[in-house]
Design an enzyme around this catalytic site. Sequence first.
Site, PDB file in Angstrom:
ATOM      1  N   MET A 132      -5.214  -3.262  -5.598  1.00  0.00           N
ATOM      2  CA  MET A 132      -5.266  -3.190  -4.129  1.00  0.00           C
ATOM      3  C   MET A 132      -4.787  -1.837  -3.588  1.00  0.00           C
ATOM      4  O   MET A 132      -4.142  -1.066  -4.302  1.00  0.00           O
ATOM      5  CB  MET A 132      -4.415  -4.302  -3.525  1.00  0.00           C
ATOM      6  CG  MET A 132      -5.126  -5.631  -3.439  1.00  0.00           C
ATOM      7  SD  MET A 132      -4.062  -6.835  -2.622  1.00  0.00           S
ATOM      8  CE  MET A 132      -5.299  -8.057  -2.193  1.00  0.00           C
ATOM      9  N   LEU A 139      -2.477 -11.603  -6.713  1.00  0.00           N
ATOM     10  CA  LEU A 139      -1.350 -11.751  -7.645  1.00  0.00           C
ATOM     11  C   LEU A 139      -0.397 -10.574  -7.535  1.00  0.00           C
ATOM     12  O   LEU A 139       0.816 -10.725  -7.666  1.00  0.00           O
ATOM     13  CB  LEU A 139      -1.878 -11.780  -9.077  1.00  0.00           C
ATOM     14  CG  LEU A 139      -2.034 -13.124  -9.746  1.00  0.00           C
ATOM     15  CD1 LEU A 139      -2.634 -12.905 -11.119  1.00  0.00           C
ATOM     16  CD2 LEU A 139      -0.690 -13.836  -9.844  1.00  0.00           C
ATOM     17  N   ASP A 141       0.815  -1.222   0.000  1.00  0.00           N
ATOM     18  CA  ASP A 141       0.000   0.000   0.000  1.00  0.00           C
ATOM     19  C   ASP A 141       0.850   1.274   0.000  1.00  0.00           C
ATOM     20  O   ASP A 141       0.358   2.349  -0.318  1.00  0.00           O
ATOM     21  CB  ASP A 141      -0.943   0.024   1.206  1.00  0.00           C
ATOM     22  CG  ASP A 141      -2.009  -1.052   1.113  1.00  0.00           C
ATOM     23  OD1 ASP A 141      -2.070  -1.740   0.078  1.00  0.00           O
ATOM     24  OD2 ASP A 141      -2.783  -1.207   2.086  1.00  0.00           O
TER      25      ASP A 141
HETATM   26  O1  F6P Z   1      -1.675  -5.136   3.583  1.00  0.00           O
HETATM   27  C1  F6P Z   1      -2.390  -4.292   2.759  1.00  0.00           C
HETATM   28  C2  F6P Z   1      -3.277  -5.067   1.825  1.00  0.00           C
HETATM   29  O2  F6P Z   1      -2.514  -5.788   0.916  1.00  0.00           O
HETATM   30  C3  F6P Z   1      -4.308  -4.154   1.134  1.00  0.00           C
HETATM   31  O3  F6P Z   1      -3.858  -3.612  -0.039  1.00  0.00           O
HETATM   32  C4  F6P Z   1      -5.473  -5.075   0.963  1.00  0.00           C
HETATM   33  O4  F6P Z   1      -6.690  -4.378   0.986  1.00  0.00           O
HETATM   34  C5  F6P Z   1      -5.386  -5.955   2.149  1.00  0.00           C
HETATM   35  O5  F6P Z   1      -4.038  -6.008   2.528  1.00  0.00           O
HETATM   36  C6  F6P Z   1      -5.906  -7.339   1.918  1.00  0.00           C
HETATM   37  O6  F6P Z   1      -5.699  -8.063   3.054  1.00  0.00           O
HETATM   38  P1  F6P Z   1      -6.117  -9.579   3.262  1.00  0.00           P
HETATM   39  O7  F6P Z   1      -5.127 -10.410   2.546  1.00  0.00           O
HETATM   40  O8  F6P Z   1      -6.023  -9.753   4.729  1.00  0.00           O
HETATM   41  O9  F6P Z   1      -7.494  -9.724   2.712  1.00  0.00           O
END
Ligand code: F6P
Length: 414
Positions: A188, A301, A144
Amino acid sequence: MEKKRTILVGQSGGPTCAINASLAGVIAKARSEGAHVLGMRYGIEGLLKRRIVDLDEKVPTAQALKELALTPASYLGSCRYKLPDPAADEAPYQTLFGLFAELGVDAVFYIGGNDSMDTIAKLAAYGAEHKSPIRFVGVPKTIDNDLMGTDHTPGYGSAAKFVATAVGELARDASVYDLKSVLVVEIMGRDAGWLAASAALASSRELPTPDMILLPEAPQTLDAIAGKASELLETRNTVLIAASEGVRDVSGNLLCEAGSGAVAKDAFGHEVALSGTCRYLASELKSRLGVKARGVELSTLQRAATHCASKTDLDEAFSLGAAGIAAAFEGKTGIMCTIERVSSLPYRTKIGTIAISEVANAERTVPPEMIAADGMGVTDAFIRYARPLIEGAVHPFEVDGVPHRLPALDPGRC
Ligand code: F6P
């Protein structure tokens, strides 16, 4: 004879391509200093259940360390566990500090994002209050790129390289038919649009793309998105939209919730597994514009694609892990290692440290000067910032036609 130092390292939060390179940096540097290296299985949550692995046994050689650095996902396993305020519940701290004493731990390292820095900040504060000699150090990571106090975070460059590569390839694919269409690519980055913005790095003179970038920092109305797509379709066949999973409408509602319903929250109050922005937008644009529309979700991915990792990113991740050990052995505690940019052209950085209290739970979003005036793209300032981070490729060696990885800790379970 002096006691051999023991260090304990954990990984926490969402994985990245580079999180194991940081782990390799921690292990390599600790080993070069003659220290014994233990790992937390599933972060602090696993540690509370006494889940510990001996990394001198599991990753014993320089070759294994090299393979670890090129292995996707969090080798030690992860968690999204929030330590309570010790004034309200001291029990986990007593368990953890009891365990540290039992294991003879001299320093604890936690590789993670802003929520994980909350954990290391709380442990450091508790340790200081109880006059513990144990040092606590945070090593940053997150795709992020939203950690305060550092120019960027390990993991981001590789994810950005994957996004730029995939968006460039999708743009070519989307343009093969002589008909009007919209392609929405979902990227993401819950509350920060750094990763969605990296789609702009796909653009070339031959194929300028994407046509729109939607960021959590710049809420939009469906009318504005459809209006711009419709205008663009007057002069071209295909419109490619790179949309952050966390993009919201002007009332603050997540677009993905409009499509898929309410999203669950984790212990830190953050939405988890956001998904559906691309499907929602594709379906809306299809019915509003009457054109073919498709949604592609890059999903996990983008943080697991080590075959497309940025060499710059993996090298920096390794160096930050090693720098964490150096800082702890110099006596520093309650800090996170940082990357300071010296210059963009040529790209030069140096490693620094910051008080962990300044980082924990804070969020760094894309600043206005990097966002286009209409909120649907990025400026050259973003390109200058992000381009160096995706430079360089790594070439994992192959076995049976696929990249070789370090075997998982519990191979049967993953
Ligand atoms: O760690 C940040 C992140 O990769 C975000 O970009 C994403 O929304 C989230 O984690 C997803 O997390 P998880 O794998 O716990 O669903």
